[in-house]
Each structure stands twice: as structure tokens, then as C-alpha cells.
Design a protein around this motif. Structure first.
Motif, PDB file in Angstrom:
ATOM      1  N   TRP A  22      -5.472  16.520  -3.771  1.00  0.00           N
ATOM      2  CA  TRP A  22      -5.503  15.239  -4.461  1.00  0.00           C
ATOM      3  C   TRP A  22      -4.162  14.521  -4.353  1.00  0.00           C
ATOM      4  CZ3 TRP A  22      -2.463  13.548  -8.485  1.00  0.00           C
ATOM      5  CH2 TRP A  22      -2.775  12.279  -8.967  1.00  0.00           C
ATOM      6  N   SER A  23      -3.059  15.237  -4.538  1.00  0.00           N
ATOM      7  CA  SER A  23      -1.749  14.580  -4.489  1.00  0.00           C
ATOM      8  C   SER A  23      -1.431  14.073  -3.082  1.00  0.00           C
ATOM      9  CB  SER A  23      -0.652  15.507  -5.000  1.00  0.00           C
ATOM     10  OG  SER A  23      -0.522  16.633  -4.176  1.00  0.00           O
ATOM     11  N   ILE A  24      -1.837  14.808  -2.061  1.00  0.00           N
ATOM     12  CA  ILE A  24      -1.650  14.328  -0.684  1.00  0.00           C
ATOM     13  C   ILE A  24      -2.480  13.074  -0.447  1.00  0.00           C
ATOM     14  CG2 ILE A  24      -2.074  14.900   1.740  1.00  0.00           C
ATOM     15  CD1 ILE A  24      -1.289  17.805   0.988  1.00  0.00           C
ATOM     16  N   TRP A  25      -3.721  13.080  -0.956  1.00  0.00           N
ATOM     17  CA  TRP A  25      -4.575  11.893  -0.832  1.00  0.00           C
ATOM     18  C   TRP A  25      -3.915  10.700  -1.528  1.00  0.00           C
ATOM     19  CZ3 TRP A  25      -6.499   9.335  -5.110  1.00  0.00           C
ATOM     20  CH2 TRP A  25      -7.306   8.231  -4.830  1.00  0.00           C
ATOM     21  N   PHE A  26      -3.421  10.911  -2.732  1.00  0.00           N
ATOM     22  CA  PHE A  26      -2.824   9.834  -3.510  1.00  0.00           C
ATOM     23  C   PHE A  26      -1.636   9.211  -2.771  1.00  0.00           C
ATOM     24  CE2 PHE A  26      -0.183   8.038  -6.867  1.00  0.00           C
ATOM     25  CZ  PHE A  26      -1.114   7.314  -7.590  1.00  0.00           C
ATOM     26  N   VAL A  27      -0.752  10.043  -2.272  1.00  0.00           N
ATOM     27  CA  VAL A  27       0.417   9.538  -1.554  1.00  0.00           C
ATOM     28  C   VAL A  27      -0.004   8.842  -0.263  1.00  0.00           C
ATOM     29  CG1 VAL A  27       2.506  10.253  -0.321  1.00  0.00           C
ATOM     30  CG2 VAL A  27       2.022  11.179  -2.578  1.00  0.00           C
ATOM     31  N   ALA A  28      -0.915   9.445   0.501  1.00  0.00           N
ATOM     32  CA  ALA A  28      -1.363   8.846   1.758  1.00  0.00           C
ATOM     33  C   ALA A  28      -2.099   7.537   1.516  1.00  0.00           C
ATOM     34  CB  ALA A  28      -2.263   9.824   2.508  1.00  0.00           C
ATOM     35  N   MET A  29      -2.894   7.491   0.475  1.00  0.00           N
ATOM     36  CA  MET A  29      -3.669   6.284   0.167  1.00  0.00           C
ATOM     37  C   MET A  29      -2.748   5.106  -0.147  1.00  0.00           C
ATOM     38  SD  MET A  29      -6.957   5.428  -0.895  1.00  0.00           S
ATOM     39  CE  MET A  29      -7.743   4.305  -2.012  1.00  0.00           C
ATOM     40  N   TYR A  30      -1.835   5.302  -1.055  1.00  0.00           N
ATOM     41  CA  TYR A  30      -1.008   4.176  -1.474  1.00  0.00           C
ATOM     42  C   TYR A  30       0.159   3.911  -0.526  1.00  0.00           C
ATOM     43  CZ  TYR A  30      -4.116   3.793  -5.287  1.00  0.00           C
ATOM     44  OH  TYR A  30      -5.264   3.609  -6.015  1.00  0.00           O
ATOM     45  N   ALA A  31       0.639   4.913   0.161  1.00  0.00           N
ATOM     46  CA  ALA A  31       1.643   4.657   1.204  1.00  0.00           C
ATOM     47  C   ALA A  31       0.993   3.935   2.377  1.00  0.00           C
ATOM     48  CB  ALA A  31       2.276   5.965   1.663  1.00  0.00           C
ATOM     49  N   GLY A  32      -0.216   4.363   2.744  1.00  0.00           N
ATOM     50  CA  GLY A  32      -0.944   3.686   3.821  1.00  0.00           C
ATOM     51  C   GLY A  32      -1.265   2.249   3.466  1.00  0.00           C
ATOM     52  N   LEU A  33      -1.622   2.018   2.216  1.00  0.00           N
ATOM     53  CA  LEU A  33      -1.893   0.656   1.760  1.00  0.00           C
ATOM     54  C   LEU A  33      -0.643  -0.211   1.870  1.00  0.00           C
ATOM     55  CD1 LEU A  33      -3.723  -1.424   0.275  1.00  0.00           C
ATOM     56  CD2 LEU A  33      -2.856  -0.456  -1.845  1.00  0.00           C
ATOM     57  N   SER A  34       0.478   0.315   1.451  1.00  0.00           N
ATOM     58  CA  SER A  34       1.731  -0.451   1.507  1.00  0.00           C
ATOM     59  C   SER A  34       2.135  -0.758   2.939  1.00  0.00           C
ATOM     60  CB  SER A  34       2.843   0.320   0.810  1.00  0.00           C
ATOM     61  OG  SER A  34       2.522   0.516  -0.538  1.00  0.00           O
ATOM     62  N   VAL A  35       2.033   0.222   3.803  1.00  0.00           N
ATOM     63  CA  VAL A  35       2.406   0.010   5.208  1.00  0.00           C
ATOM     64  C   VAL A  35       1.455  -0.973   5.873  1.00  0.00           C
ATOM     65  CG1 VAL A  35       2.587   1.153   7.457  1.00  0.00           C
ATOM     66  CG2 VAL A  35       3.568   2.228   5.428  1.00  0.00           C
ATOM     67  N   ALA A  36       0.162  -0.824   5.631  1.00  0.00           N
ATOM     68  CA  ALA A  36      -0.809  -1.743   6.232  1.00  0.00           C
ATOM     69  C   ALA A  36      -0.608  -3.166   5.729  1.00  0.00           C
ATOM     70  CB  ALA A  36      -2.226  -1.268   5.943  1.00  0.00           C
ATOM     71  N   CYS A  37      -0.267  -3.331   4.475  1.00  0.00           N
ATOM     72  CA  CYS A  37      -0.024  -4.674   3.942  1.00  0.00           C
ATOM     73  C   CYS A  37       1.228  -5.298   4.546  1.00  0.00           C
ATOM     74  CB  CYS A  37       0.083  -4.627   2.417  1.00  0.00           C
ATOM     75  SG  CYS A  37      -1.512  -4.405   1.597  1.00  0.00           S
ATOM     76  N   GLN A  38       2.201  -4.484   4.918  1.00  0.00           N
ATOM     77  CA  GLN A  38       3.411  -5.013   5.550  1.00  0.00           C
ATOM     78  C   GLN A  38       3.180  -5.354   7.021  1.00  0.00           C
ATOM     79  OE1 GLN A  38       6.596  -5.803   4.555  1.00  0.00           O
ATOM     80  NE2 GLN A  38       5.697  -5.679   2.517  1.00  0.00           N
ATOM     81  N   LEU A  39       2.398  -4.534   7.711  1.00  0.00           N
ATOM     82  CA  LEU A  39       2.248  -4.705   9.154  1.00  0.00           C
ATOM     83  C   LEU A  39       1.090  -5.606   9.564  1.00  0.00           C
ATOM     84  CD1 LEU A  39       2.965  -1.059  10.358  1.00  0.00           C
ATOM     85  CD2 LEU A  39       4.527  -3.010  10.270  1.00  0.00           C
ATOM     86  N   ALA A  40      -0.042  -5.473   8.916  1.00  0.00           N
ATOM     87  CA  ALA A  40      -1.231  -6.230   9.326  1.00  0.00           C
ATOM     88  C   ALA A  40      -2.107  -6.507   8.115  1.00  0.00           C
ATOM     89  CB  ALA A  40      -2.005  -5.455  10.377  1.00  0.00           C
ATOM     90  N   ALA A  41      -1.618  -7.317   7.219  1.00  0.00           N
ATOM     91  CA  ALA A  41      -2.369  -7.601   5.996  1.00  0.00           C
ATOM     92  C   ALA A  41      -3.621  -8.414   6.310  1.00  0.00           C
ATOM     93  CB  ALA A  41      -1.497  -8.376   5.019  1.00  0.00           C
ATOM     94  N   PRO A  42      -4.751  -8.027   5.725  1.00  0.00           N
ATOM     95  CA  PRO A  42      -5.958  -8.839   5.905  1.00  0.00           C
ATOM     96  C   PRO A  42      -5.815 -10.171   5.157  1.00  0.00           C
ATOM     97  CG  PRO A  42      -6.405  -6.986   4.455  1.00  0.00           C
ATOM     98  CD  PRO A  42      -5.004  -6.833   4.943  1.00  0.00           C
ATOM     99  N   ALA A  43      -6.597 -11.138   5.570  1.00  0.00           N
ATOM    100  CA  ALA A  43      -6.529 -12.456   4.923  1.00  0.00           C
ATOM    101  C   ALA A  43      -6.902 -12.338   3.450  1.00  0.00           C
ATOM    102  CB  ALA A  43      -7.464 -13.425   5.630  1.00  0.00           C
ATOM    103  N   GLU A  44      -6.164 -13.037   2.610  1.00  0.00           N
ATOM    104  CA  GLU A  44      -6.391 -12.962   1.169  1.00  0.00           C
ATOM    105  C   GLU A  44      -7.741 -13.568   0.776  1.00  0.00           C
ATOM    106  OE1 GLU A  44      -3.855 -14.304  -2.494  1.00  0.00           O
ATOM    107  OE2 GLU A  44      -2.552 -13.480  -0.931  1.00  0.00           O
ATOM    108  N   GLN A  45      -8.265 -14.477   1.589  1.00  0.00           N
ATOM    109  CA  GLN A  45      -9.540 -15.117   1.299  1.00  0.00           C
ATOM    110  C   GLN A  45     -10.712 -14.148   1.429  1.00  0.00           C
ATOM    111  OE1 GLN A  45      -7.365 -16.227   3.578  1.00  0.00           O
ATOM    112  NE2 GLN A  45      -6.510 -18.018   2.562  1.00  0.00           N
TER     113      GLN A  45
END
Length: 124
Positions: A22-45
Motif C-alpha cells: 500500500w505504501s509503495i502504491w501511495f508514493v507511486a500514485m502521487y509521485a506519478g501524478l505530480s510528475v505527469a502534471c509537470q511534464l504532460a498535463a491533460p487539458a483542464e477542460q
């Protein structure tokens, strides 16, 4: 003793494996979200319906399935050990029972942490 004895369903290591997953999932989930939002964020619309939310929820479902499968495996082994007349069966039963409950708790926490990606836009 085997090098892989800790993989046995009633081994004491099972007490921490679920929460570690669970802790690995938690870190990977939110770290992946942060990195993806910095590199290739989907359109807010698009809101919550986009490739990033779908990928994060798929990852959540895979980890959820793993935790539930481990809970089922450990619980089944726990019940089989309880039926035996072995002296060590009591300790193995306790370890297996607590491990099953911890796997289920980790599965519930995974689902609770993953459901917001279906409702909220990921990078807003």
C-alpha cells in the motif's frame, strides 16, 4: 530453511507485506501524478475524464486486485492450518488471520485513496 520462506502464507513477514505494498502504491500514485502534471498535463477542460486519471485508476485496480488475492490466499491457508492438529497451528493461525485483516485494510485504503481520481481533475 528456504530462502523464500517469507513468501509462505503464515510467515510473520506477511504482517507487513500488505501495508508495504500500500505504501509503495501511495508514493507511486502521487509521485506519478505530480510528475505527469509537470511534464504532460491533460487539458483542464477535460475534467476527471482523461488519460492520466484512467491510468491512475487502472494502477489502483491492479494493486487492489493484488491485495485482495493475497488476503484470500492468506485467509485460506489460515483456515487450513486451523483444522490441523499441529502445535504450531495456533501461532500460524493467528499470524494468518491478522495478515488477512491487514491485507483487507490495505485494500480498503487503496480503494479510498484511488477513488478521488474518478471525481477530481488531476492537475487543477
Amino acid at each position: 530453511m528456504s530462502r523464500r520462506a517469507w513468501l509462505q502464507p503464515c510467515h510473520p513477514a506477511q504482517l507487513v507485506i500488505g501495508l508495504t505494498i500500500w505504501s509503495i502504491w501511495f508514493v507511486a500514485m502521487y509521485a506519478g501524478l505530480s510528475v505527469a502534471c509537470q511534464l504532460a498535463a491533460p487539458a483542464e477542460q477535460q475534467g476527471p475524464v482523461n488519460w492520466l486519471s484512467a491510468g491512475l485508476f487502472l494502477f489502483t485496480l491492479l494493486v487492489l486486485a493484488l491485495l485482495l488475492a493475497l488476503a484470500w490466499r492468506t485467509g485460506r491457508a489460515c483456515l487450513q492450518r486451523r483444522k490441523s492438529a499441529d502445535n504450531a497451528a495456533g501461532v500460524n493461525y493467528f499470524t494468518g488471520y491478522v495478515s488477512s485483516v491487514l491485507y483487507l485494510a490495505a485494500a480498503v485504503a487503496t480503494l479510498a485513496g484511488g477513488l478521488p481520481v474518478l471525481v477530481f481533475a488531476p492537475c487543477s
